[in-house]
Design a protein around this motif. Structure first.
Motif, PDB file in Angstrom:
ATOM      1  N   SER A   1       0.829  -1.200   0.000  1.00  0.00           N
ATOM      2  CA  SER A   1       0.000   0.000   0.000  1.00  0.00           C
ATOM      3  C   SER A   1       0.869   1.258   0.000  1.00  0.00           C
ATOM      4  CB  SER A   1      -0.906  -0.002   1.232  1.00  0.00           C
ATOM      5  OG  SER A   1      -1.404   1.285   1.501  1.00  0.00           O
ATOM      6  N   LEU A   2       0.477   2.241  -0.791  1.00  0.00           N
ATOM      7  CA  LEU A   2       1.193   3.511  -0.825  1.00  0.00           C
ATOM      8  C   LEU A   2       1.201   4.167   0.551  1.00  0.00           C
ATOM      9  CD1 LEU A   2       2.531   5.938  -2.238  1.00  0.00           C
ATOM     10  CD2 LEU A   2       0.240   6.752  -2.809  1.00  0.00           C
TER      11      LEU A   2
ATOM     12  N   GLN B   1       9.610  -0.524  -1.173  1.00  0.00           N
ATOM     13  CA  GLN B   1       9.885  -1.106  -2.488  1.00  0.00           C
ATOM     14  C   GLN B   1      11.210  -1.869  -2.480  1.00  0.00           C
ATOM     15  OE1 GLN B   1       9.883   1.638  -5.765  1.00  0.00           O
ATOM     16  NE2 GLN B   1      10.658   0.124  -7.214  1.00  0.00           N
TER      17      GLN B   1
ATOM     18  N   MET C   1       2.536   1.839  -9.651  1.00  0.00           N
ATOM     19  CA  MET C   1       1.590   2.222  -8.598  1.00  0.00           C
ATOM     20  C   MET C   1       0.294   2.625  -9.290  1.00  0.00           C
ATOM     21  SD  MET C   1       1.007   2.673  -5.307  1.00  0.00           S
ATOM     22  CE  MET C   1       2.627   2.799  -4.529  1.00  0.00           C
TER      23      MET C   1
ATOM     24  N   LEU D   1      -3.855   2.827  -5.175  1.00  0.00           N
ATOM     25  CA  LEU D   1      -2.739   3.027  -4.252  1.00  0.00           C
ATOM     26  C   LEU D   1      -2.002   1.722  -3.944  1.00  0.00           C
ATOM     27  CD1 LEU D   1      -4.275   5.578  -1.695  1.00  0.00           C
ATOM     28  CD2 LEU D   1      -3.198   5.991  -3.918  1.00  0.00           C
TER      29      LEU D   1
ATOM     30  N   GLY E   1       1.003  -0.711  -4.952  1.00  0.00           N
ATOM     31  CA  GLY E   1       2.272  -0.805  -5.673  1.00  0.00           C
ATOM     32  C   GLY E   1       2.581  -2.257  -6.023  1.00  0.00           C
TER      33      GLY E   1
END
Length: 464
Positions: free
Chosen positions: A259-260, A275, A430, A434, A436
């Motif tokens: 999740s962002l 990431q 992404m 939201l 990734g």
């Protein structure tokens, strides 16, 4: 080998800056640069070339649609276009036990040569091995007979008796050289007098080898000499046996997602990049799976298929110093390595895959030198033993199991790891939810080559 007609020197020259960096890195680590020989340089260059071709193929503009991806022209480069952006060739522990071969194509057919005897001659039978890539010389029970295959002396030839008549296979026969074990038990031996008469009342035609009127029965065996000075001579033959090994690269793939908002919180509170963490996790997972597959393939080889088995009792006998007793495990490893040499008549063992107890005991020996990477997760190179054996600790096998093997290059090895596609990642995306995402994949083949380069080991705990 898995090479094709690709020009090796061209590839090595193309990637020379990277190869030079590898050599510099080895020097900085105190490693022997001579280990990074021309063959390893070619292998690494071939892997990089495969990855480069893949990246170039998928770096063309591709528009993402609901039904998938398709190639379009003249589309401005934007972040939503899917392309492969990274390739990783991981440092595998398994490279210490398997020969790494670069595969130019997904399917590879490799050929190796064997030499065999072409005729039945004494104890030697047609098809018996002379020499192969796996073994020098015939099987041990045929070794003595193999030294006489091309000579005039023929020993223990099995005779076929029909209607009281038999025939020696190789003529003409030298008079006075015949000795026949009439039933194969050695109880009664019939000889010739040099004039064609046998001691049991039978007769032999020296020109054709035909025996008549003798008391021999099924199971009889004959020793005699063939006249090789006679022309045209009946001569034994040798044959070339060409055998293939088929390899097919199979894929492994996985993806990461996060999740962002969660990634932002992690960055702000812990200073960690989600990431990068997941990228490291994905590549480590693929690396560990490759290591695990190869090491477990070798460690789980049945004893019946290996060159032999050795056992060592861990319990210290009464009156013996513990350190001195543990030293005897080293002697068992030397014995196992020598068994490989005895069976193949080529090389002694140079690798040990150790479970918990074998690794623990070996680390106590004066001959053991610990490796700097021994604290890595999963299977690791634990160290070297007397400079002769690389010891790999595998925590995922039985604690009392160990394996001694020989690792070489190309087909002079127990096992092959054929790299077709290194670990390749897609570009990070992404989306508007939201979420990734990133994908990772690799393709490789693996195969036993010579199981007789492996000796199984077992630790027992028998109290004296």
């Amino acid at each position: 080998m898995l090479k094709t007609n690709l020009n090796e020197s061209t590839l090595i020259k193309k990637y020379s800056p990277i190869l030079e960096s590898v050599e510099t890195g080895l020097k900085n680590l105190g490693r022997d640069v001579a280990e990074f020989d021309s063959y390893k340089k070619y292998t690494l260059s071939r892997i990089m070339e495969n990855a480069q071709n893949l990246i170039e193929t998928y770096s063309k503009n591709k528009a993402i649609m609901e039904a998938g991806t398709f190639q379009v022209n003249n589309v401005p480069a934007k972040n939503q276009y899917l392309k492969l952006t990274a390739a990783v060739y991981p440092q595998l522990v398994a490279e210490n036990v398997a020969s790494v071969q670069a595969m130019e194509y997904k399917d590879a057919t490799c050929y190796y040569l064997g030499y065999t005897y072409g005729d039945n001659r004494g104890e030697i039978k047609a098809g018996d091995s002379i020499s192969t890539v796996f073994q020098v010389g015939p099987d041990s029970d045929k070794y003595a007979a193999s030294t006489r295959y091309a000579s005039e002396a023929i020993s223990q030839e099995e005779l076929v008796v029909e209607a009281g008549e038999a025939k020696l296979a190789w003529g003409p026969v030298i008079p006075g050289s015949v000795a026949i074990d009439i039933d194969g038990t050695g109880a009664t031996i019939v000889t010739d007098d040099g004039l064609g008469a046998l001691s049991d009342g039978g007769a032999i035609d020296y020109a054709t080898g035909t025996i008549t009127g003798a008391t021999i029965v099924e199971g009889a065996k004959a020793d005699y000499k063939q006249n090789l000075e006679y022309a045209p001579a009946q001569l034994p033959s040798v044959s070339l046996d060409i055998k293939p090994l088929f390899l097919h690269a199979k894929p492994k793939a996985l993806r990461t997602a996060y999740s962002l908002i969660g990634a932002f919180d992690l960055q702000q509170t812990q200073g960690l990049d989600a990431q990068k963490l997941l990228s490291n996790l994905a590549t480590d997972e693929l690396r560990c799976e490759i290591d695990g597959e190869i090491l477990n393939d070798i460690a789980s080889l049945p004893a019946s298929a290996a060159a032999g088995v050795v056992t060592w009792n861990m319990e210290v006998p009464f009156g013996i110093n513990k350190k001195e007793h543990y030293e005897s495990l080293y002697f068992k490893i030397i014995e196992a390595g020598s068994i490989i040499k005895q069976v193949t008549r080529k090389y002694e063992g140079n690798r040990v895959i150790a479970g918990f107890n074998a690794n623990y005991v070996l680390k106590t020996l004066d001959e053991f030198k610990a490796a700097s990477t021994r604290n890595s997760v999963g299977p690791v190179v634990s160290g070297t033993l007397a400079g002769d054996y690389t010891v790999i600790y595998n925590p995922y096998i039985g604690e009392d199991d160990f394996t001694v093997l020989y690792q070489g290059q190309t087909f002079d090895t127990a096992y092959i790891y054929g790299v077709y596609m290194p670990i390749v990642s897609s570009q990070f995306i992404m989306d508007d939810t939201l979420l990734g995402r990133q994908g990772y994949a690799t393709e490789y083949a693996k195969s036993f080559v010579n199981r007789k380069y492996v000796v199984k080991g077992k630790i027992t705990h028998n109290v004296a």
